[in-house]
Design a protein around this motif. Structure first.
Motif, short mmCIF file in Angstrom:
data_model
loop_
_atom_site.label_atom_id
_atom_site.label_comp_id
_atom_site.label_asym_id
_atom_site.label_seq_id
_atom_site.Cartn_x
_atom_site.Cartn_y
_atom_site.Cartn_z
N LEU A 44 0.83 -1.21 0.00
CA LEU A 44 0.00 0.00 0.00
C LEU A 44 0.86 1.26 0.00
N TYR A 45 1.97 1.21 0.70
CA TYR A 45 2.91 2.34 0.73
C TYR A 45 3.47 2.60 -0.67
N ALA A 46 3.83 1.52 -1.35
CA ALA A 46 4.35 1.65 -2.72
C ALA A 46 3.30 2.27 -3.63
N VAL A 64 12.22 1.89 5.82
CA VAL A 64 10.83 1.76 6.27
C VAL A 64 10.58 0.34 6.78
N ALA A 65 11.03 -0.65 6.04
CA ALA A 65 10.83 -2.05 6.44
C ALA A 65 11.51 -2.34 7.77
N GLN A 111 1.48 1.78 10.09
CA GLN A 111 1.48 2.80 9.05
C GLN A 111 1.85 4.18 9.61
N ASP A 112 1.56 4.45 10.86
CA ASP A 112 2.00 5.71 11.47
C ASP A 112 3.53 5.78 11.48
N ALA A 116 5.83 8.41 9.38
CA ALA A 116 6.87 9.21 10.03
C ALA A 116 8.19 9.09 9.27
N CYS A 117 8.50 7.90 8.78
CA CYS A 117 9.70 7.72 7.95
C CYS A 117 9.60 8.56 6.68
#
Length: 162
Positions: A44-46, A64-65, A111-112, A116-117
């Motif tokens: 979803l981030y991608a 992020v990971a 996801q928060d 933040a990243c």
């Protein structure tokens, strides 16, 4: 670089809730999670980044990971596993619903951290039509030895592009 958001609002979470409601998005994400061990939140981030015209790079993906790895492994996955197990037990419906809500809350916290990243970034490369490339990068990161990309990855790209 970053869009203006309300104080405390995670626009990535808002995006995720919106697109995950699409049946095809949920089906493809779950197939990639269950069959290939890909983190749905990274997918979803991608997609979110691609929608903003930003190309995911390997350094940021690793960052992020790593930021969410312990939370995902120690909180999100155990909640999901327990919820899925309870789904098969008669009379556990109320507990199943409660666990589903807790799992969603844990996903939001993940996801928060991811958001933040993102907000801490100086910049990501711009890219037009980078959705498939961003999704492929997440898949390859999760499955470095995979010989081929699964059909569900292409299905997810189509579903997110709508």
């Amino acid at each position: 670089m970053h869009e203006q958001d309300s104080v405390g609002e995670n626009v990535f979470w808002t995006y995720s809730l919106s697109v995950y409601r699409r049946k095809e998005v949920a089906q493809c994400c779950l197939a990639l999670q269950d069959d290939a061990g890909v983190d749905v939140n990274l997918l979803l981030y991608a997609g979110w980044l691609a929608g903003k015209g930003q190309r995911l790079d390997s350094y940021h993906l690793e960052q992020v990971a790593a930021a969410v790895a312990d939370w995902r492994e120690q909180v999100v996955k155990p909640l999901r596993d327990l919820r899925r197990h309870l789904h098969t037990i008669a009379g556990a419906e109320l507990l199943w619903e409660a666990l589903k809500a807790q799992e969603l809350s844990a996903e939001q916290q993940q996801q928060d951290t991811m958001y933040a990243c993102y907000r801490a970034l100086v910049a990501l490369p711009a890219g037009q039509d980078c959705l498939r490339e961003n999704l492929r990068m997440v898949f390859r990161y999760s499955n470095p030895r995979a010989a081929a990309l699964p059909d569900s990855l292409g299905g997810l790209a189509l579903a997110l592009a709508c």
